[in-house]
Design a protein around this motif. Structure first.
Motif, PDB file in Angstrom:
ATOM      1  N   PHE A 190     -49.192 -19.010  12.303  1.00 13.19           N
ATOM      2  CA  PHE A 190     -49.873 -19.639  13.437  1.00 13.19           C
ATOM      3  C   PHE A 190     -50.430 -20.992  13.010  1.00 13.19           C
ATOM      4  O   PHE A 190     -51.054 -21.100  11.963  1.00 13.19           O
ATOM      5  N   PRO A 191     -50.226 -22.019  13.832  1.00 13.64           N
ATOM      6  CA  PRO A 191     -50.884 -23.294  13.539  1.00 13.64           C
ATOM      7  C   PRO A 191     -52.355 -23.216  13.942  1.00 13.64           C
ATOM      8  O   PRO A 191     -52.692 -22.715  15.013  1.00 13.64           O
ATOM      9  N   TYR A 192     -53.225 -23.667  13.060  1.00 10.29           N
ATOM     10  CA  TYR A 192     -54.650 -23.736  13.357  1.00 10.29           C
ATOM     11  C   TYR A 192     -55.000 -25.201  13.579  1.00 10.29           C
ATOM     12  O   TYR A 192     -54.701 -26.051  12.733  1.00 10.29           O
ATOM     13  N   TYR A 193     -55.658 -25.504  14.695  1.00 12.74           N
ATOM     14  CA  TYR A 193     -55.994 -26.885  15.025  1.00 12.74           C
ATOM     15  C   TYR A 193     -57.486 -27.150  14.828  1.00 12.74           C
ATOM     16  O   TYR A 193     -58.337 -26.360  15.263  1.00 12.74           O
ATOM     17  N   LEU A 194     -57.782 -28.278  14.183  1.00 12.03           N
ATOM     18  CA  LEU A 194     -59.142 -28.787  14.159  1.00 12.03           C
ATOM     19  C   LEU A 194     -59.285 -29.695  15.375  1.00 12.03           C
ATOM     20  O   LEU A 194     -58.657 -30.754  15.447  1.00 12.03           O
ATOM     21  N   VAL A 195     -60.079 -29.253  16.345  1.00  9.66           N
ATOM     22  CA  VAL A 195     -60.241 -29.944  17.614  1.00  9.66           C
ATOM     23  C   VAL A 195     -61.596 -30.651  17.639  1.00  9.66           C
ATOM     24  O   VAL A 195     -62.611 -30.092  17.231  1.00  9.66           O
ATOM     25  N   SER A 196     -61.598 -31.887  18.112  1.00 18.25           N
ATOM     26  CA  SER A 196     -62.845 -32.643  18.243  1.00 18.25           C
ATOM     27  C   SER A 196     -62.976 -33.202  19.655  1.00 18.25           C
ATOM     28  O   SER A 196     -61.977 -33.498  20.309  1.00 18.25           O
ATOM     29  N   THR A 197     -64.221 -33.344  20.098  1.00 12.20           N
ATOM     30  CA  THR A 197     -64.484 -33.993  21.387  1.00 12.20           C
ATOM     31  C   THR A 197     -65.073 -35.382  21.188  1.00 12.20           C
ATOM     32  O   THR A 197     -65.447 -36.045  22.151  1.00 12.20           O
ATOM     33  N   GLY A 250     -60.397 -23.820  14.753  1.00 15.76           N
ATOM     34  CA  GLY A 250     -60.260 -22.479  15.289  1.00 15.76           C
ATOM     35  C   GLY A 250     -58.911 -21.858  15.058  1.00 15.76           C
ATOM     36  O   GLY A 250     -58.271 -22.029  14.022  1.00 15.76           O
ATOM     37  N   ASN A 251     -58.477 -21.122  16.055  1.00 15.19           N
ATOM     38  CA  ASN A 251     -57.157 -20.505  16.057  1.00 15.19           C
ATOM     39  C   ASN A 251     -56.781 -20.248  17.518  1.00 15.19           C
ATOM     40  O   ASN A 251     -57.596 -20.414  18.416  1.00 15.19           O
ATOM     41  N   PRO A 252     -55.519 -19.873  17.778  1.00 19.15           N
ATOM     42  CA  PRO A 252     -55.155 -19.568  19.157  1.00 19.15           C
ATOM     43  C   PRO A 252     -55.763 -18.222  19.582  1.00 19.15           C
ATOM     44  O   PRO A 252     -55.880 -17.328  18.740  1.00 19.15           O
ATOM     45  N   PRO A 253     -56.202 -18.066  20.827  1.00 15.23           N
ATOM     46  CA  PRO A 253     -56.048 -18.982  21.953  1.00 15.23           C
ATOM     47  C   PRO A 253     -57.224 -19.933  22.139  1.00 15.23           C
ATOM     48  O   PRO A 253     -57.237 -20.716  23.079  1.00 15.23           O
ATOM     49  N   PHE A 254     -58.235 -19.853  21.266  1.00 17.77           N
ATOM     50  CA  PHE A 254     -59.457 -20.628  21.484  1.00 17.77           C
ATOM     51  C   PHE A 254     -59.192 -22.127  21.433  1.00 17.77           C
ATOM     52  O   PHE A 254     -59.730 -22.881  22.248  1.00 17.77           O
ATOM     53  N   GLN A 255     -58.366 -22.563  20.485  1.00 18.51           N
ATOM     54  CA  GLN A 255     -58.050 -23.998  20.407  1.00 18.51           C
ATOM     55  C   GLN A 255     -57.308 -24.455  21.654  1.00 18.51           C
ATOM     56  O   GLN A 255     -57.514 -25.575  22.141  1.00 18.51           O
ATOM     57  N   GLN A 307     -60.005 -21.514   7.503  1.00 12.73           N
ATOM     58  CA  GLN A 307     -60.198 -22.840   8.086  1.00 12.73           C
ATOM     59  C   GLN A 307     -60.987 -23.743   7.128  1.00 12.73           C
ATOM     60  O   GLN A 307     -60.663 -24.919   6.950  1.00 12.73           O
ATOM     61  N   ALA A 308     -62.039 -23.176   6.519  1.00 14.15           N
ATOM     62  CA  ALA A 308     -62.837 -23.944   5.577  1.00 14.15           C
ATOM     63  C   ALA A 308     -62.005 -24.371   4.370  1.00 14.15           C
ATOM     64  O   ALA A 308     -62.109 -25.505   3.891  1.00 14.15           O
ATOM     65  N   ARG A 309     -61.153 -23.456   3.886  1.00 12.99           N
ATOM     66  CA  ARG A 309     -60.327 -23.769   2.716  1.00 12.99           C
ATOM     67  C   ARG A 309     -59.247 -24.802   3.045  1.00 12.99           C
ATOM     68  O   ARG A 309     -58.945 -25.681   2.227  1.00 12.99           O
ATOM     69  N   ILE A 310     -58.653 -24.698   4.226  1.00  9.81           N
ATOM     70  CA  ILE A 310     -57.654 -25.699   4.620  1.00  9.81           C
ATOM     71  C   ILE A 310     -58.310 -27.060   4.790  1.00  9.81           C
ATOM     72  O   ILE A 310     -57.740 -28.097   4.410  1.00  9.81           O
ATOM     73  N   LEU A 311     -59.526 -27.074   5.309  1.00  8.82           N
ATOM     74  CA  LEU A 311     -60.257 -28.332   5.451  1.00  8.82           C
ATOM     75  C   LEU A 311     -60.545 -28.931   4.069  1.00  8.82           C
ATOM     76  O   LEU A 311     -60.470 -30.155   3.883  1.00  8.82           O
ATOM     77  N   GLN A 312     -60.865 -28.077   3.098  1.00  2.00           N
ATOM     78  CA  GLN A 312     -61.084 -28.558   1.736  1.00  2.00           C
ATOM     79  C   GLN A 312     -59.807 -29.144   1.139  1.00  2.00           C
ATOM     80  O   GLN A 312     -59.845 -30.175   0.456  1.00  2.00           O
ATOM     81  N   LEU A 313     -58.683 -28.485   1.391  1.00  2.00           N
ATOM     82  CA  LEU A 313     -57.400 -29.003   0.904  1.00  2.00           C
ATOM     83  C   LEU A 313     -57.096 -30.358   1.553  1.00  2.00           C
ATOM     84  O   LEU A 313     -56.636 -31.292   0.885  1.00  2.00           O
ATOM     85  N   TYR A 345     -50.508 -26.704   9.702  1.00  2.00           N
ATOM     86  CA  TYR A 345     -49.139 -26.788   9.200  1.00  2.00           C
ATOM     87  C   TYR A 345     -48.907 -28.110   8.466  1.00  2.00           C
ATOM     88  O   TYR A 345     -48.168 -28.169   7.482  1.00  2.00           O
ATOM     89  N   GLN A 346     -49.542 -29.183   8.944  1.00  2.00           N
ATOM     90  CA  GLN A 346     -49.408 -30.481   8.286  1.00  2.00           C
ATOM     91  C   GLN A 346     -50.042 -30.451   6.895  1.00  2.00           C
ATOM     92  O   GLN A 346     -49.495 -30.998   5.932  1.00  2.00           O
ATOM     93  N   VAL A 347     -51.190 -29.788   6.799  1.00  2.00           N
ATOM     94  CA  VAL A 347     -51.902 -29.716   5.523  1.00  2.00           C
ATOM     95  C   VAL A 347     -51.154 -28.843   4.524  1.00  2.00           C
ATOM     96  O   VAL A 347     -51.056 -29.169   3.337  1.00  2.00           O
ATOM     97  N   LEU A 348     -50.601 -27.737   5.012  1.00  2.00           N
ATOM     98  CA  LEU A 348     -49.968 -26.753   4.130  1.00  2.00           C
ATOM     99  C   LEU A 348     -48.484 -27.014   3.901  1.00  2.00           C
ATOM    100  O   LEU A 348     -47.838 -26.290   3.147  1.00  2.00           O
TER     101      LEU A 348
END
Length: 334
Positions: free
Chosen positions: A115-122, A196-201, A148-154, A218-221
């Motif tokens: 699953f792709p996890y998206y970091l969403v900002s407003t 987050g993750n789907p469906p929340f994102q 999510q925290a670990r992917i953000l660190q990467l 997916y871009q990070v990994l």
């Protein structure tokens, strides 16, 4: 006794040094979290697939389900003996695998899919992670340890260098996905980003015109990745071979159903979660070509080795098999 009381009792037993609650073959207690990433568990629960495959093994299986939020909570529940299997991200898995080597020897039994996890900002000024400032707040299910925290660190390490991998940690906050999504959609709190993750994102992107994707996991990994997995202690897997096999066989059948009949899978999700998500949006998420339902893990080793390189875990896995139990259903993993 309710499941939450069982978890509290287990945690107390752990704190007092008492033996964990023992479970005989034919009983499995499963802790899951929030989101479509747990769809295979939802389908298995709705269709009673674990019980079905247990009967094929010649046993009746009593299944208990509990919802928790965040890898820290799931790991605590597992180590206290309050649950037998937990669903969480790769981050919590690597943490508990590292800390229990030579003791409980926690490893994964199956993936829940890619699953792709998206970091969403407003915040319109935030186009990439380099644009975040100390005025931004990023919600994720568990600071530091969640996937999510670990992917953000990467991502931070790739942006600023490995010595700066924690650069964005100070602006992250632990918030359950449903609460974070509600805050992003309403746009009335200090939270202006959510990893987050789907469906929340997907709900955020549809519900707030300011919401946009800053980062795709997916871009990070480097491609599709099994970011959410199921794991257990060595003791449970060894002492409950039929129950474990029935559990994995149930997941395989659930993956087949989710892949071949997204509408039926969506209905199972809605029945189990009793949420208010729009069914059409849910079906769209399940049908997303970037979403792949399968139990064999994919593209997990890179994140584990990164965490070792920066000192977040002590043990360096040489292969994904180091942190997965062997089973034919996961044999094609990576």
């Amino acid at each position: 006794m309710s499941m939450y009381k069982k978890i509290a009792a287990g945690a107390l037993a752990l704190a007092l040094g008492l033996p964990a609650l023992a479970q005989a073959e034919g009983k499995i207690r499963i802790a899951e979290q929030f989101g479509v990433v747990y769809l295979l568990l939802n389908v298995a629960q709705d269709q009673k697939l674990i019980e079905k495959h247990g009967r094929k093994q010649g046993i009746e299986i009593d299944v208990d389900w509990v919802k928790l939020s965040g890898g820290a909570a799931t790991n605590d529940a597992l180590l206290s003996g309050s649950v037998d299997v937990v669903g969480a991200g790769l981050g919590p898995l690597f943490t508990i695998w590292d800390r229990t080597r030579g003791r409980q020897n926690v490893r994964a039994v199956a993936s829940l899919g890619n699953f792709p996890y998206y970091l969403v900002s407003t915040n319109p000024a935030v186009k990439t992670i380099a644009d975040f400032s100390d005025k931004d707040r990023i919600a994720l299910p568990a600071v530091t340890v969640s996937v999510q925290a670990r992917i953000l660190q990467l991502a931070a390490a790739k942006q600023w260098g490995k010595e700066q991998y924690k650069k964005l940690d100070p602006i992250t906050q632990t918030v359950p996905h449903p609460d974070a999504a509600a805050a992003i959609i309403a746009g009335k709190t200090e939270l202006n980003a959510h990893f987050g993750n789907p469906p929340f994102q997907d709900q955020e992107l549809a519900g707030n015109p300011k919401a946009h994707v800053v980062l795709d996991s997916y871009q990070v990994l480097g491609g599709p990745s099994s970011a959410t997995v199921l794991y257990a202690t060595e003791k449970f897997v060894k002492e409950n071979p039929k129950t474990t096999r029935a559990f994995i066989d149930a997941l395989v059948e659930a993956a087949q159903l989710a892949s071949s009949n997204p509408e039926a899978a969506a209905d199972a999700y809605l029945r189990v979660n009793k949420g208010n998500i729009d069914r059409a949006l849910l079906v769209k998420v399940i049908k997303d070509p970037k979403v792949q339902f399968k139990v064999a893990p994919q593209n997990t080793l890179g994140l584990a080795q990164f965490l070792h390189e920066v000192g977040a875990i002590k043990n360096k896995p040489a292969s994904w098999r180091d942190y997965f139990f062997a089973h034919p259903a996961v044999d094609t993993g990576s």
